[in-house]
Design a protein around this motif. Structure first.
Motif, PDB file in Angstrom:
ATOM      1  N   LYS A  63      22.104  67.007  14.139  1.00  0.00           N
ATOM      2  CA  LYS A  63      23.364  67.349  13.465  1.00  0.00           C
ATOM      3  C   LYS A  63      24.053  68.486  14.202  1.00  0.00           C
ATOM      4  CE  LYS A  63      21.545  70.858  10.334  1.00  0.00           C
ATOM      5  NZ  LYS A  63      21.457  71.307   8.924  1.00  0.00           N
ATOM      6  N   ASP A  64      25.322  68.591  13.963  1.00  0.00           N
ATOM      7  CA  ASP A  64      26.091  69.785  14.327  1.00  0.00           C
ATOM      8  C   ASP A  64      26.859  70.213  13.081  1.00  0.00           C
ATOM      9  OD1 ASP A  64      28.535  67.874  16.248  1.00  0.00           O
ATOM     10  OD2 ASP A  64      28.060  67.894  14.115  1.00  0.00           O
ATOM     11  N   ASP A  65      27.923  70.972  13.244  1.00  0.00           N
ATOM     12  CA  ASP A  65      28.615  71.490  12.064  1.00  0.00           C
ATOM     13  C   ASP A  65      29.454  70.442  11.348  1.00  0.00           C
ATOM     14  OD1 ASP A  65      31.428  73.036  13.818  1.00  0.00           O
ATOM     15  OD2 ASP A  65      30.260  71.213  14.212  1.00  0.00           O
ATOM     16  N   ARG A  66      29.695  69.224  11.928  1.00  0.00           N
ATOM     17  CA  ARG A  66      30.559  68.242  11.287  1.00  0.00           C
ATOM     18  C   ARG A  66      29.944  66.850  11.154  1.00  0.00           C
ATOM     19  NH1 ARG A  66      34.103  70.906  14.699  1.00  0.00           N
ATOM     20  NH2 ARG A  66      33.920  69.226  16.234  1.00  0.00           N
ATOM     21  N   ALA A  67      28.879  66.526  11.846  1.00  0.00           N
ATOM     22  CA  ALA A  67      28.341  65.174  11.811  1.00  0.00           C
ATOM     23  C   ALA A  67      26.827  65.213  12.010  1.00  0.00           C
ATOM     24  CB  ALA A  67      28.989  64.291  12.880  1.00  0.00           C
ATOM     25  N   ALA A  68      26.214  64.066  11.724  1.00  0.00           N
ATOM     26  CA  ALA A  68      24.758  63.925  11.886  1.00  0.00           C
ATOM     27  C   ALA A  68      24.450  62.498  12.304  1.00  0.00           C
ATOM     28  CB  ALA A  68      24.017  64.272  10.596  1.00  0.00           C
ATOM     29  N   ILE A  69      23.363  62.308  13.026  1.00  0.00           N
ATOM     30  CA  ILE A  69      22.937  60.997  13.483  1.00  0.00           C
ATOM     31  C   ILE A  69      21.426  60.935  13.396  1.00  0.00           C
ATOM     32  CG2 ILE A  69      22.901  61.763  15.898  1.00  0.00           C
ATOM     33  CD1 ILE A  69      23.557  58.892  16.719  1.00  0.00           C
ATOM     34  N   ASP A  70      20.925  59.785  12.949  1.00  0.00           N
ATOM     35  CA  ASP A  70      19.481  59.591  12.873  1.00  0.00           C
ATOM     36  C   ASP A  70      18.928  59.258  14.248  1.00  0.00           C
ATOM     37  OD1 ASP A  70      19.503  60.043  10.172  1.00  0.00           O
ATOM     38  OD2 ASP A  70      19.718  57.911   9.665  1.00  0.00           O
ATOM     39  N   GLY A  71      17.683  59.635  14.479  1.00  0.00           N
ATOM     40  CA  GLY A  71      17.009  59.348  15.746  1.00  0.00           C
ATOM     41  C   GLY A  71      15.583  58.929  15.521  1.00  0.00           C
ATOM     42  N   VAL A  72      15.037  58.225  16.485  1.00  0.00           N
ATOM     43  CA  VAL A  72      13.661  57.758  16.401  1.00  0.00           C
ATOM     44  C   VAL A  72      13.021  57.914  17.774  1.00  0.00           C
ATOM     45  CG1 VAL A  72      14.355  55.381  16.865  1.00  0.00           C
ATOM     46  CG2 VAL A  72      12.142  55.825  15.785  1.00  0.00           C
ATOM     47  N   ILE A  73      11.759  58.339  17.777  1.00  0.00           N
ATOM     48  CA  ILE A  73      10.968  58.445  19.008  1.00  0.00           C
ATOM     49  C   ILE A  73       9.763  57.543  18.826  1.00  0.00           C
ATOM     50  CG2 ILE A  73       9.783  60.015  20.589  1.00  0.00           C
ATOM     51  CD1 ILE A  73      11.327  62.316  19.350  1.00  0.00           C
ATOM     52  N   TRP A  74       9.676  56.512  19.672  1.00  0.00           N
ATOM     53  CA  TRP A  74       8.559  55.594  19.551  1.00  0.00           C
ATOM     54  C   TRP A  74       7.249  56.279  19.941  1.00  0.00           C
ATOM     55  CZ3 TRP A  74      10.650  52.652  16.467  1.00  0.00           C
ATOM     56  CH2 TRP A  74      11.867  52.011  16.668  1.00  0.00           C
ATOM     57  N   LYS A  75       6.161  55.760  19.438  1.00  0.00           N
ATOM     58  CA  LYS A  75       4.841  56.370  19.604  1.00  0.00           C
ATOM     59  C   LYS A  75       4.472  56.591  21.069  1.00  0.00           C
ATOM     60  CE  LYS A  75       1.415  53.673  18.827  1.00  0.00           C
ATOM     61  NZ  LYS A  75       0.403  52.834  18.137  1.00  0.00           N
ATOM     62  N   GLY A  76       4.837  55.669  21.938  1.00  0.00           N
ATOM     63  CA  GLY A  76       4.467  55.809  23.350  1.00  0.00           C
ATOM     64  C   GLY A  76       5.178  56.945  24.060  1.00  0.00           C
ATOM     65  N   ASN A  77       6.332  57.412  23.553  1.00  0.00           N
ATOM     66  CA  ASN A  77       7.085  58.478  24.219  1.00  0.00           C
ATOM     67  C   ASN A  77       6.808  59.857  23.634  1.00  0.00           C
ATOM     68  OD1 ASN A  77       8.381  56.661  25.934  1.00  0.00           O
ATOM     69  ND2 ASN A  77      10.033  56.273  24.456  1.00  0.00           N
ATOM     70  N   VAL A  78       6.102  59.936  22.499  1.00  0.00           N
ATOM     71  CA  VAL A  78       5.905  61.237  21.851  1.00  0.00           C
ATOM     72  C   VAL A  78       5.088  62.175  22.735  1.00  0.00           C
ATOM     73  CG1 VAL A  78       4.863  62.390  19.853  1.00  0.00           C
ATOM     74  CG2 VAL A  78       6.140  60.259  19.550  1.00  0.00           C
ATOM     75  N   SER A  79       4.023  61.680  23.331  1.00  0.00           N
ATOM     76  CA  SER A  79       3.151  62.547  24.139  1.00  0.00           C
ATOM     77  C   SER A  79       3.789  62.958  25.458  1.00  0.00           C
ATOM     78  CB  SER A  79       1.823  61.834  24.414  1.00  0.00           C
ATOM     79  OG  SER A  79       2.043  60.624  25.106  1.00  0.00           O
ATOM     80  N   ARG A  80       4.844  62.275  25.897  1.00  0.00           N
ATOM     81  CA  ARG A  80       5.472  62.596  27.188  1.00  0.00           C
ATOM     82  C   ARG A  80       6.671  63.525  27.047  1.00  0.00           C
ATOM     83  NH1 ARG A  80       4.469  56.923  28.062  1.00  0.00           N
ATOM     84  NH2 ARG A  80       6.653  56.438  27.554  1.00  0.00           N
ATOM     85  N   LEU A  81       7.003  63.966  25.855  1.00  0.00           N
ATOM     86  CA  LEU A  81       8.153  64.842  25.652  1.00  0.00           C
ATOM     87  C   LEU A  81       7.872  66.242  26.176  1.00  0.00           C
ATOM     88  CD1 LEU A  81       9.160  63.851  22.010  1.00  0.00           C
ATOM     89  CD2 LEU A  81      10.116  62.989  24.155  1.00  0.00           C
TER      90      LEU A  81
END
Length: 547
Positions: free
Chosen positions: A60-78
């Motif tokens: 989110k910022d001060d005027r909008a928001a967006i949902d996000g998803v991180i798949w299981k295979g990418n979590v450990s590489r962040l």
């Protein structure tokens, strides 16, 4: 009729109607092809980690928001793990979720871009309080084991207060005082501070422990409990405080300054109270174990006394045996005394017959001459024995040279090899047929083993003889600090009886160093400057002498 109704619709449009799934799929393909690579900057407001391993969040910022998803295979590489309030830059692609007609971003990479304004302020306040020592473990107060009164600071409405009261009533029925406050917004910190001061001032009965509780919510909902003034009030409270704000994953500033932090309001009630039924059961179990231990100890002692009693003899048996021994000794006492008197009388008469007046009047000079003769005979015998030992030691020393002990092992092996070669040659001459040649390796092994045993026996014997040579070395006692005493003529002094007062003696020390001394009888002081008699140099003892 149905044909009339359908004909106008068919005449108005030539395109077939789409299903909802077809439209959702078309929108999904359009968005994914148009926004297949997007870099997005925003603040993470909430994070949900699913049991499947996927991570769902909201940017989110001060005027909008967006949902996000991180798949299981990418979590450990962040590069950075998602946390609420963290400002990040994510890279991914936009897609839609047809089941709810929402669009979201599938995050492939995430990196921190900064901390949000609220969390930045919280971190500064946290560092300030930590520097003042308000988070130190030493200042935290211990919770009472069995509180009589519990104070609860929370909203009077909602499920939190009902959960706390229900849990306390089930575990430890006691007095509960609820101070109603609002738990969200700018007015919440002053009311909570007023409640803390009210419990301490005595306006209400002073509780033994306090619980500050609120249900779960977002960071903004729980922000009232990050107030610096409220945190200082909790730290200064003289009553033990349990912080129970939000769920287990929610952390506020008062969690660090309170005496205990509970994951949930129900957990706070469990921390503040023991379980009455468990305590009763524990006391009953202790009483049961005490009685059982007492009964078991009593039974063990009774059994032990019974066993010891069976092992003891009857008193009458002890008296009878002692009385019998006394009678037997009294019966033999008279005859034994008489026999003892006769034996001593006979021995006295025999001894008196040997001591005649003539023997008692023998001059002492005869006794001195006898002693002198015996001393001379002993000295001569000792000298002869020493000479025999010296000759034997010389003979053994000639056979045992140090070179034998230091003989290299290679020479022994060479001799063994020569003997083995000679043996091989002899066997080759005598073994002509194939049967005898087949035994040749076995005979070689046996020969080598026999020579090894013989060599080991000879080496061990040589080592023992060398040790015997060292033990018979006449100079060995001198190395230990002893000295060899000899007369002026070089004969050894073996007894003080053959030395007269004033006679010059020679002491031989280590390294053939000598020292002249004068014998004294111990009753008169020796002359200040004795003049020794001229004597020839004492011969150096041969190998094998013991003195």
């Amino acid at each position: 009729m149905s044909d009339d109704l359908l004909s106008p619709v068919d005449s108005q449009s030539n395109s077939p109607p789409w299903s909802v799934s077809e439209l959702a799929g078309a929108l999904k393909r359009t968005i994914e092809s148009a926004y297949d690579h997007v870099r997005l900057r925003g603040e993470i407001s909430k994070v949900t980690r699913h049991t499947s391993g996927h991570v769902y969040l909201t940017l989110k910022d001060d005027r909008a928001a967006i949902d996000g998803v991180i798949w299981k295979g990418n979590v450990s590489r962040l590069k950075a793990q998602p946390q609420a309030g963290l400002e990040v830059i994510v890279t991914g692609k936009l897609t839609t979720f047809p089941a709810s007609s929402k669009y979201q971003i599938v995050i492939e990479s995430l990196e921190a871009a900064g901390i949000g304004a609220l969390l930045a302020q919280l971190e500064r306040t946290k560092a300030k309080l930590h520097g003042e020592g308000l988070f130190a473990v030493e200042r935290k107060k211990r919770l009472p084991f069995a509180p009589k009164t519990i104070g609860v600071i929370t909203s009077p409405t909602g499920a939190v207060i009902r959960d706390i009261l229900h849990r306390i009533r089930d575990r430890w029925p006691c007095r509960v005082i609820v101070w109603p406050v609002i738990v969200q917004g700018d007015a919440a910190p002053p009311q909570i501070i007023q409640a803390l001061n009210g419990f301490q001032s005595g306006a209400v009965p002073r509780p033994d422990v306090l619980i500050v509780a609120r249900g779960g919510g977002s960071v903004e909902d729980l922000w009232a409990f990050n107030d610096e003034g409220l945190a200082r009030a909790v730290a200064a409270c003289t009553i033990p405080v349990i912080s129970a704000v939000g769920h287990e994953t929610d952390t506020t500033l008062i969690d660090f300054v309170s005496d205990r932090r509970a994951p949930t309001p129900t957990g706070a009630a469990e921390m503040a109270t023991p379980v009455l039924s468990e305590l009763r059961g524990f006391v009953l179990d202790l009483e049961r174990r005490r009685l059982g231990s007492f009964d078991q100890a009593l039974r063990n002692r009774r059994e032990r006394v019974a066993l010891l009693g069976r092992a003891l003899p009857r008193p009458q048996d002890l008296i009878d045996a002692a009385q019998q021994r006394l009678d037997y000794a009294a019966h033999r006492l008279g005859g034994g005394l008489l026999r003892n008197l006769n034996a001593h009388d006979t021995a006295f008469a025999r001894t008196a017959a040997r001591f005649s007046p003539a023997l008692l009047e023998r001059p002492r000079q005869l006794k001195a001459e006898r002693v002198t003769q015996l001393s001379e005979r002993a000295t001569a015998a000792l000298t002869r024995g020493v000479e025999r030992q010296r000759v034997e030691f010389t003979r053994l020393s000639a056979r045992l040279t140090p070179a034998l002990t230091l003989r290299p092992l290679d020479l022994k092996r060479e001799a063994l090899d020569r003997l083995s070669q000679r043996f091989d040659a002899a066997l080759n001459r005598r073994l002509d047929d194939s049967a005898r040649r087949a035994r040749l390796p076995e005979l070689e092994q046996r020969l080598a083993a026999a020579f090894d045993r013989l060599l080991s026996q000879k080496s061990e014997r040589l080592h023992r003889l060398d040790q015997l040579r060292l033990s018979l070395d006449p100079d060995r006692p001198l190395n230990l600090g002893f000295a060899r005493v000899s007369h002026a003529d070089g004969h050894l002094v073996t007894s003080p009886d053959g030395v007269s007062a004033g006679e010059a003696l020679t002491l031989t020390f280590k390294g053939d160093r000598t020292l002249g001394v004068v014998a004294s009888d111990g009753t008169s002081a020796p002359p200040s400057k004795p003049t020794p008699k001229p004597r020839p140099a004492p011969p150096k003892p041969e190998q094998g002498s013991l003195f």
